[in-house]
Design a protein around this motif. Sequence first.
Motif, PDB file in Angstrom:
ATOM      1  N   VAL A  15       0.721  -1.402   0.250  1.00 49.01           N
ATOM      2  CA  VAL A  15       0.219  -0.235   0.149  1.00 49.01           C
ATOM      3  C   VAL A  15       0.837   0.901  -0.141  1.00 49.01           C
ATOM      4  O   VAL A  15       1.666   0.911   0.876  1.00 49.01           O
ATOM      5  CB  VAL A  15      -0.561  -0.100   1.160  1.00 49.01           C
ATOM      6  CG1 VAL A  15      -1.840   1.621   0.871  1.00 49.01           C
ATOM      7  CG2 VAL A  15      -1.722  -1.445   1.476  1.00 49.01           C
ATOM      8  N   ILE A  16       0.670   2.484  -0.889  1.00 47.15           N
ATOM      9  CA  ILE A  16       0.783   3.461  -0.335  1.00 47.15           C
ATOM     10  C   ILE A  16      -0.260   4.331  -0.602  1.00 47.15           C
ATOM     11  O   ILE A  16      -1.001   4.198  -0.803  1.00 47.15           O
ATOM     12  CB  ILE A  16       1.755   4.116  -1.710  1.00 47.15           C
ATOM     13  CG1 ILE A  16       1.125   4.082  -3.114  1.00 47.15           C
ATOM     14  CG2 ILE A  16       2.798   3.056  -2.373  1.00 47.15           C
ATOM     15  CD1 ILE A  16       1.837   4.482  -4.354  1.00 47.15           C
ATOM     16  N   LEU A  17       0.432   5.735  -0.051  1.00 41.08           N
ATOM     17  CA  LEU A  17      -0.413   6.646   0.158  1.00 41.08           C
ATOM     18  C   LEU A  17      -0.089   7.851  -0.588  1.00 41.08           C
ATOM     19  O   LEU A  17       1.120   8.172  -1.007  1.00 41.08           O
ATOM     20  CB  LEU A  17      -0.147   7.280   1.685  1.00 41.08           C
ATOM     21  CG  LEU A  17      -0.432   6.135   2.854  1.00 41.08           C
ATOM     22  CD1 LEU A  17      -0.783   7.124   4.005  1.00 41.08           C
ATOM     23  CD2 LEU A  17      -1.817   5.682   2.825  1.00 41.08           C
ATOM     24  N   ASN A  18      -1.241   7.732  -1.513  1.00 39.86           N
ATOM     25  CA  ASN A  18      -1.055   9.953  -2.761  1.00 39.86           C
ATOM     26  C   ASN A  18      -1.616  11.183  -1.597  1.00 39.86           C
ATOM     27  O   ASN A  18      -2.889  10.473  -0.986  1.00 39.86           O
ATOM     28  CB  ASN A  18      -1.666   9.034  -3.468  1.00 39.86           C
ATOM     29  CG  ASN A  18      -2.324  10.936  -3.938  1.00 39.86           C
ATOM     30  OD1 ASN A  18      -3.425  11.519  -3.704  1.00 39.86           O
ATOM     31  ND2 ASN A  18      -1.272  11.489  -4.333  1.00 39.86           N
ATOM     32  N   ALA A  19      -0.619  11.590  -0.957  1.00 42.97           N
ATOM     33  CA  ALA A  19      -1.099  13.165  -0.416  1.00 42.97           C
ATOM     34  C   ALA A  19       0.123  13.794  -0.627  1.00 42.97           C
ATOM     35  O   ALA A  19       1.333  13.564  -0.822  1.00 42.97           O
ATOM     36  CB  ALA A  19      -1.112  12.982   1.431  1.00 42.97           C
ATOM     37  N   ASN A  20      -0.734  15.197  -0.423  1.00 42.15           N
ATOM     38  CA  ASN A  20       0.019  16.312  -1.130  1.00 42.15           C
ATOM     39  C   ASN A  20       0.379  17.555   0.212  1.00 42.15           C
ATOM     40  O   ASN A  20       0.112  16.739   1.351  1.00 42.15           O
ATOM     41  CB  ASN A  20      -0.863  17.242  -1.750  1.00 42.15           C
ATOM     42  CG  ASN A  20      -1.132  16.797  -3.072  1.00 42.15           C
ATOM     43  OD1 ASN A  20      -0.110  16.069  -4.219  1.00 42.15           O
ATOM     44  ND2 ASN A  20      -2.406  17.037  -3.574  1.00 42.15           N
ATOM     45  N   GLY A  21       1.546  18.533   0.469  1.00 39.53           N
ATOM     46  CA  GLY A  21       1.949  18.230   1.412  1.00 39.53           C
ATOM     47  C   GLY A  21       3.356  17.900   2.225  1.00 39.53           C
ATOM     48  O   GLY A  21       3.548  16.979   1.955  1.00 39.53           O
ATOM     49  N   ASP A  22       3.093  18.284   3.323  1.00 40.20           N
ATOM     50  CA  ASP A  22       4.373  17.395   4.852  1.00 40.20           C
ATOM     51  C   ASP A  22       3.747  15.764   4.885  1.00 40.20           C
ATOM     52  O   ASP A  22       2.760  15.829   5.004  1.00 40.20           O
ATOM     53  CB  ASP A  22       3.891  18.238   5.859  1.00 40.20           C
ATOM     54  CG  ASP A  22       5.035  17.573   6.777  1.00 40.20           C
ATOM     55  OD1 ASP A  22       5.865  17.152   6.275  1.00 40.20           O
ATOM     56  OD2 ASP A  22       5.046  18.401   7.542  1.00 40.20           O
ATOM     57  N   ALA A  23       4.577  15.252   4.136  1.00 46.17           N
ATOM     58  CA  ALA A  23       4.614  13.926   4.366  1.00 46.17           C
ATOM     59  C   ALA A  23       4.343  13.330   5.494  1.00 46.17           C
ATOM     60  O   ALA A  23       4.202  12.308   5.966  1.00 46.17           O
ATOM     61  CB  ALA A  23       5.245  13.280   3.039  1.00 46.17           C
TER      62      ALA A  23
END
Length: 222
Positions: A50-58
């Motif tokens: 699994v990976i996460l798609n998120a923007n900004g500060d990881a």
Amino acid sequence: MAGMTSVLAVVLAGGLARRMGGGDKPLRMLGGQPLLNHVLARVGPQVAGVILNANGDAGRFAGYGLPVVADPVPDHPGPLAGILAGLDWAAAMRPEIADVLSVPGDCPFLPADLLARLRAARAAAGVPMACAASGGWTHPPVALWPVALRGELRAALLAGERKIDRWTARFGCASAEWPAEPFDPFFNANAPDDLAEAERLLSSGLAGPIGTASRTISGDLP
């Protein structure tokens, strides 16, 4: 699960959460745990990683021990960008991965047979993609995507495409239907009232046990 080693999941956590008042919807609490824990507990056992798609500060997701990938195109163009992020990561980091399963980070009741039924629907229809459906509605962000189409998806995004179903219609997308009663497995917590309803479903036992995902969910990812 047979074939799970060729599938990666990307959890779409890059939305702006306007109806929730801003912030990260997947980190809102449900049953004493973040929504994201429930999502990971349900999707993690079905896939190779699994990976996460998120923007900004990881760093806000650091406790999960998962790769966090930002949208590869600017201006927050929506879930298609998160899907492309997952396809790009798989191509670069895990070349043995053939498909990416996308799920929203605010859907805590995903079914345990999600991947199996999407793969079966796609195979039966002879098309490259499949998405989930329930109660007569399709759920385009809950879908199975071939890594081989990432070039076409990038070109479409750069040309201004934002609608998932319009893009998938170019290639063919099957649907797999789940019942929406006694609860919809694709219920998503978009607003505070939705979180309250999710709490009710959990306390009633209709939606099954509370997820227990943690940093151990990363499987065999590097």
